[in-house]
Motif scaffolding. Sequence first.
Motif, PDB file in Angstrom:
ATOM      1  N   ASN A 146     -15.941  13.289 -14.054  1.00 20.68           N
ATOM      2  CA  ASN A 146     -16.493  13.622 -12.734  1.00 20.68           C
ATOM      3  C   ASN A 146     -16.937  15.074 -12.678  1.00 20.68           C
ATOM      4  O   ASN A 146     -16.558  15.819 -11.784  1.00 20.68           O
ATOM      5  N   ILE A 171      -8.425   5.060   2.376  1.00 16.10           N
ATOM      6  CA  ILE A 171      -7.791   4.807   1.086  1.00 16.10           C
ATOM      7  C   ILE A 171      -7.217   3.395   1.048  1.00 16.10           C
ATOM      8  O   ILE A 171      -7.383   2.668   0.073  1.00 16.10           O
ATOM      9  N   PHE A 177       0.834  -1.209   0.000  1.00 15.80           N
ATOM     10  CA  PHE A 177       0.000   0.000   0.000  1.00 15.80           C
ATOM     11  C   PHE A 177       0.863   1.251   0.000  1.00 15.80           C
ATOM     12  O   PHE A 177       0.622   2.190  -0.758  1.00 15.80           O
ATOM     13  N   PHE A 234       2.226   1.752  -3.291  1.00 19.30           N
ATOM     14  CA  PHE A 234       1.143   2.211  -4.168  1.00 19.30           C
ATOM     15  C   PHE A 234       0.940   3.718  -4.037  1.00 19.30           C
ATOM     16  O   PHE A 234       0.840   4.442  -5.025  1.00 19.30           O
ATOM     17  N   VAL A 244       3.268   9.272 -10.329  1.00 24.95           N
ATOM     18  CA  VAL A 244       2.569   9.323 -11.618  1.00 24.95           C
ATOM     19  C   VAL A 244       1.934  10.703 -11.806  1.00 24.95           C
ATOM     20  O   VAL A 244       2.038  11.307 -12.871  1.00 24.95           O
ATOM     21  N   HIS A 245       1.333  11.199 -10.740  1.00 28.55           N
ATOM     22  CA  HIS A 245       0.707  12.513 -10.847  1.00 28.55           C
ATOM     23  C   HIS A 245       1.732  13.593 -11.140  1.00 28.55           C
ATOM     24  O   HIS A 245       1.521  14.447 -12.000  1.00 28.55           O
ATOM     25  N   PHE A 289      -7.974   0.317  -1.449  1.00 30.32           N
ATOM     26  CA  PHE A 289      -6.878  -0.316  -2.195  1.00 30.32           C
ATOM     27  C   PHE A 289      -6.932  -1.831  -2.007  1.00 30.32           C
ATOM     28  O   PHE A 289      -6.877  -2.599  -2.970  1.00 30.32           O
ATOM     29  N   HIS A 347      -2.179  -2.150 -14.980  1.00 33.09           N
ATOM     30  CA  HIS A 347      -3.456  -1.700 -15.544  1.00 33.09           C
ATOM     31  C   HIS A 347      -4.554  -2.720 -15.265  1.00 33.09           C
ATOM     32  O   HIS A 347      -5.660  -2.378 -14.859  1.00 33.09           O
ATOM     33  N   SER A 406      -5.912   5.920 -16.551  1.00 32.89           N
ATOM     34  CA  SER A 406      -6.515   5.010 -15.579  1.00 32.89           C
ATOM     35  C   SER A 406      -6.053   5.311 -14.166  1.00 32.89           C
ATOM     36  O   SER A 406      -6.839   5.286 -13.223  1.00 32.89           O
ATOM     37  N   VAL A 407      -4.774   5.579 -14.008  1.00 32.66           N
ATOM     38  CA  VAL A 407      -4.265   5.881 -12.675  1.00 32.66           C
ATOM     39  C   VAL A 407      -4.999   7.095 -12.110  1.00 32.66           C
ATOM     40  O   VAL A 407      -5.414   7.099 -10.951  1.00 32.66           O
ATOM     41  N   HIS A 408      -5.181   8.097 -12.946  1.00 36.98           N
ATOM     42  CA  HIS A 408      -5.878   9.285 -12.461  1.00 36.98           C
ATOM     43  C   HIS A 408      -7.317   8.974 -12.072  1.00 36.98           C
ATOM     44  O   HIS A 408      -7.783   9.400 -11.026  1.00 36.98           O
ATOM     45  N   GLN A 409      -7.981   8.203 -12.908  1.00 33.90           N
ATOM     46  CA  GLN A 409      -9.363   7.858 -12.596  1.00 33.90           C
ATOM     47  C   GLN A 409      -9.467   7.050 -11.319  1.00 33.90           C
ATOM     48  O   GLN A 409     -10.328   7.317 -10.477  1.00 33.90           O
ATOM     49  N   VAL A 410      -8.591   6.074 -11.209  1.00 30.54           N
ATOM     50  CA  VAL A 410      -8.647   5.202 -10.037  1.00 30.54           C
ATOM     51  C   VAL A 410      -8.297   5.974  -8.767  1.00 30.54           C
ATOM     52  O   VAL A 410      -8.953   5.803  -7.738  1.00 30.54           O
ATOM     53  N   THR A 411      -7.289   6.825  -8.829  1.00 30.46           N
ATOM     54  CA  THR A 411      -6.966   7.610  -7.634  1.00 30.46           C
ATOM     55  C   THR A 411      -8.152   8.475  -7.251  1.00 30.46           C
ATOM     56  O   THR A 411      -8.439   8.639  -6.071  1.00 30.46           O
ATOM     57  N   HIS A 412      -8.818   9.009  -8.257  1.00 27.74           N
ATOM     58  CA  HIS A 412      -9.988   9.821  -7.922  1.00 27.74           C
ATOM     59  C   HIS A 412     -11.049   8.987  -7.222  1.00 27.74           C
ATOM     60  O   HIS A 412     -11.574   9.377  -6.177  1.00 27.74           O
ATOM     61  N   GLU A 413     -11.309   7.818  -7.791  1.00 23.82           N
ATOM     62  CA  GLU A 413     -12.328   6.938  -7.229  1.00 23.82           C
ATOM     63  C   GLU A 413     -12.009   6.533  -5.796  1.00 23.82           C
ATOM     64  O   GLU A 413     -12.854   6.550  -4.922  1.00 23.82           O
ATOM     65  N   ILE A 414     -10.751   6.191  -5.604  1.00 22.66           N
ATOM     66  CA  ILE A 414     -10.288   5.666  -4.333  1.00 22.66           C
ATOM     67  C   ILE A 414     -10.191   6.779  -3.276  1.00 22.66           C
ATOM     68  O   ILE A 414     -10.224   6.530  -2.083  1.00 22.66           O
ATOM     69  N   PHE A 455      -5.129  -0.839 -11.495  1.00 23.80           N
ATOM     70  CA  PHE A 455      -5.777   0.384 -11.981  1.00 23.80           C
ATOM     71  C   PHE A 455      -6.848   0.093 -13.016  1.00 23.80           C
ATOM     72  O   PHE A 455      -6.983   0.821 -13.994  1.00 23.80           O
ATOM     73  N   TYR A 456      -7.570  -0.977 -12.789  1.00 22.50           N
ATOM     74  CA  TYR A 456      -8.682  -1.298 -13.691  1.00 22.50           C
ATOM     75  C   TYR A 456      -9.876  -0.440 -13.317  1.00 22.50           C
ATOM     76  O   TYR A 456      -9.977   0.061 -12.210  1.00 22.50           O
TER      77      TYR A 456
END
Lengths: 147, 147
Positions: free
Chosen positions: A60, B110, A7, A10, A17-18, B114, A137, B16-24, A141-142
């Motif tokens: 969003n 978070i 974690f 992660f 990545v950001h 995860f 992926h 995807s990373v951006h979307q998933v981080t947002h979701e999470i 990050f699915y």
Amino acid sequence: MDKNALFHKFVAFTTSVHQVTHEITKDVKSDAITPVQHSILEYIAVSQPVTISQISDCQNMSMPNTSRELKKLSEKNLCEKFAVAEDRRKQYIRLSKEGEVMMTEAFKHIEARFLQRIKEASDVDLEEINRSLDVLHSKVFYSSKPL
Amino acid sequence: MDKNALFHKFVAFTTSVHQVTHEITKDVKSDAITPVQHSILEYIAVSQPVTISQISDCQNMSMPNTSRELKKLSEKNLCEKFAVAEDRRKQYIRLSKEGEVMMTEAFKHIEARFLQRIKEASDVDLEEINRSLDVLHSKVFYSSKPL
DNA sequence: CTCTTTACTTATCATTTGATAAACAAATCG
DNA sequence: CGATTTGTTTATCAAATGATAAGTAAAGAG
């Protein structure tokens, strides 16, 4: 396998990545549009044609705000709306000629910076990167969004 | 190795990373603070103590704006400033007791999400994920910022 | 054929964010 | 020592974003 350590890795990873996306992306955006608008155009570029609801979902953003930004983009001649034959309530959005040019240009810059970033990588490294992208992926990050 | 294909994969991946981080991450943030403030607190939590310049750099925020947000966070008793012995111009920032509590709580949420995400993964998968995080972090998403 | 739901728009408002100018004190440089 | 640089703050302003209420028109349900 220590999931707690995973974690932390992660978290550090997503932070990187950001940061890297920001670095790689900054300055590519024309001054004519806002960050949110750029992000919308990017989404359209990759997924066109898309409905306004889809954009709203994936970005969003509320429908009213999405509608507003799309209107601004249309006024700037960067994208265009067209009717969906099967359902006259819906509208598809696609990039205009001008929008295509802008996005192609933007992606070219981004690609150059990406290549710069991996220029040290050997062929073996590239294979490993390729595989790692697939692994993360599909397994982390699915998308869990319902269609 | 086809670098162009790799680039497309890279773009899809970062999206995807951006979307998933947002979701999470959504809903974890208390209503008392803005998104930018949350992001600052996250950075402080992970890197404390940090100077205001460091926050400014890493968050891509101008000094005046960083200073303003930090002031607001201090007023909300979520972080505190203290002097740096060696250089009296500088100030270190760290989370306050209250800030620690808030961030610990946030990270707990978070982490839960995860874990939910990787709950299907076998031990072999986890090892692969672990390795992939290392590979991508070091070979693609490394920081190129000067210290 | 109403009734309801879906897809979208318009309008409006408060808040957040970003950008800039100007100040100040401590540190460093010559 | 005086000049410059560094780290930070205050103030102000415009622009971007987010949230909400209210409206329209087409589609679908009963």
